[in-house]
Write an enzyme that holds these catalytic residues in place. Structure first.
Site, PDB file in Angstrom:
ATOM      1  CG  ASP A 259      10.481 -17.815  -6.181  1.00 60.86           C
ATOM      2  OD1 ASP A 259       9.565 -17.682  -7.016  1.00 60.86           O
ATOM      3  OD2 ASP A 259      11.658 -17.484  -6.416  1.00 60.86           O
TER       4      ASP A 259
ATOM      5  CG  ASP B  79      15.694 -18.618  -4.509  1.00 61.39           C
ATOM      6  OD1 ASP B  79      15.823 -17.943  -3.464  1.00 61.39           O
ATOM      7  OD2 ASP B  79      15.395 -18.116  -5.607  1.00 61.39           O
TER       8      ASP B  79
END
Length: 208
Positions: A79, A101
């Site tokens: 991501d 993340d």
């Protein structure tokens, strides 16, 4: 950033994930479709339109993947967009980019961690991609066949994002933060974007 990603990918290529899934048509595409349809997240007036657009997009994506052939699958961030990169200024300890993340970390082609860093029109994306790949290749080889996978990967992310929202809809904060999810307007937009992606996947890919 290209140099730093190459270093991350060198570590990622050393061995496979044990428990994380792969990024492919099944996990990001068809599994996401099943989540949305079995959960009843699409309004009746938009379901058939979205399914038709999804089926057409997946058919084109499959064709592109087959034309590219086998590419190396490595452990990825998954991501990698600008919002998930924090910077420590030069002159301070640990100066440079810090990637955060890792919820979507999985195995897939290296280009998955490059294409979300591109923005703007085609000439701007070409310049950005060239800079990323130039930096990347200072530390690792980059298979340019993977550039043809950018639009199929964008298409899969589009579908996966809707399924990601659906799977978290029971969390009270999600209906508050994403009130448009589930509306006819939202799904009309999603169907339109899938149709646009079907065309984009058939256009000449970006080159670096």
């Amino acid at each position: 950033i290209g140099r730093f990603l190459a270093r991350i990918h060198t570590v990622g290529a050393a061995r496979p994930f044990v428990h994380r899934p792969a990024l492919d048509l099944q996990t990001f595409g068809f599994a996401s479709r099943d989540v949305l349809l079995t959960g009843g997240y699409l309004p009746l007036d938009m379901e058939s339109r979205w399914v038709k657009a999804f089926d057409e997009a997946m058919l084109v994506a499959q064709t592109v993947l087959e034309s590219v052939g086998d590419v190396k699958k490595i452990r990825l961030h998954g991501d990698c967009h600008p919002g998930n990169i924090l910077w420590t200024p030069e002159g301070l300890p640990g100066a440079g980019p810090h990637f955060v993340d890792l919820d979507d970390a999985r195995s897939g082609p290296a280009v998955q961690d490059l294409w979300m860093l591109l923005s703007g029109d085609r000439p701007q994306c070409l310049r950005q991609l060239g800079a990323l790949v130039d930096g990347y290749e200072e530390f690792a080889e980059f298979d340019r066949r993977e550039l043809a996978l950018i639009e199929p990967l964008r298409t899969l992310r589009l579908v996966h994002y809707s399924a990601w929202l659906a799977q978290r809809w029971h969390d009270p904060i999600f209906p508050i933060n994403f009130p448009w999810f589930g509306t006819s307007d939202y799904w009309k937009g999603q169907a339109d974007m899938l149709q646009e992606q079907a065309e984009a996947m058939q256009a000449p890919p970006l080159m670096a």
